[in-house]
Design an enzyme around this catalytic site. Structure first.
Site, mmCIF file in Angstrom:
data_model
loop_
_atom_site.group_PDB
_atom_site.id
_atom_site.type_symbol
_atom_site.label_atom_id
_atom_site.label_comp_id
_atom_site.label_asym_id
_atom_site.label_seq_id
_atom_site.Cartn_x
_atom_site.Cartn_y
_atom_site.Cartn_z
ATOM 1 N N CYS A 30 46.648 49.818 44.753
ATOM 2 C CA CYS A 30 45.925 50.147 45.987
ATOM 3 C C CYS A 30 46.779 51.035 46.901
ATOM 4 O O CYS A 30 47.794 50.588 47.446
ATOM 5 C CB CYS A 30 45.546 48.833 46.683
ATOM 6 S SG CYS A 30 45.032 48.982 48.390
ATOM 7 N N CYS A 33 47.266 49.798 50.425
ATOM 8 C CA CYS A 33 48.186 48.660 50.397
ATOM 9 C C CYS A 33 49.632 49.141 50.375
ATOM 10 O O CYS A 33 50.496 48.590 51.074
ATOM 11 C CB CYS A 33 47.940 47.791 49.163
ATOM 12 S SG CYS A 33 46.303 47.044 49.074
#
Length: 117
Positions: A30, A33
């Site tokens: 991600c 992230c």
């Protein structure tokens, strides 16, 4: 303070302790992230009185399911065992600091009264 890896085995013990626990639900693939990770790590260094935990959603799918995590990163704030905040999105440093200050400022007796009502 370094971040703590949270798993199904230790999540409840950490989350139900007194004080503030911030949880970052993330995954290695991600991009948002990965952008949020250094912000979270720096906040952990600044706030040694707060537990900063990370849940790898790929490694701990049962925790993601348990808390209804459908978008990552998701930041969850827990104070004195009560979830008081949970929102998806990679926060910039100033926004994360704002969340921390708001969580610190909560009247937990009032929060518990409202939960019972």
């Amino acid at each position: 303070m370094a971040t703590v890896t949270l798993t199904a085995d230790n999540f409840d013990d950490v989350a139900q302790s007194d004080g503030i626990v911030l949880v970052d639900f993330w995954a290695a693939w991600c991009n948002p992230c990965r952008r949020f990770a250094p912000v979270f790590e720096k906040a952990a260094e600044r706030h040694s009185d707060i537990v900063f935990g990370k849940v790898d959603t790929e490694d701990q799918p049962e925790l993601s399911e348990r808390f209804g995590i459908t978008s990552i990163p998701t930041l969850m704030a827990i104070r004195d065992g009560v979830i008081v905040y949970a929102e998806p999105g990679a926060l910039p440093d100033a926004a994360l600091e704002n969340v921390i200050e708001q969580v610190r400022g909560l009247d937990m007796e009032d929060v518990r009264r409202r939960l019972k009502a």
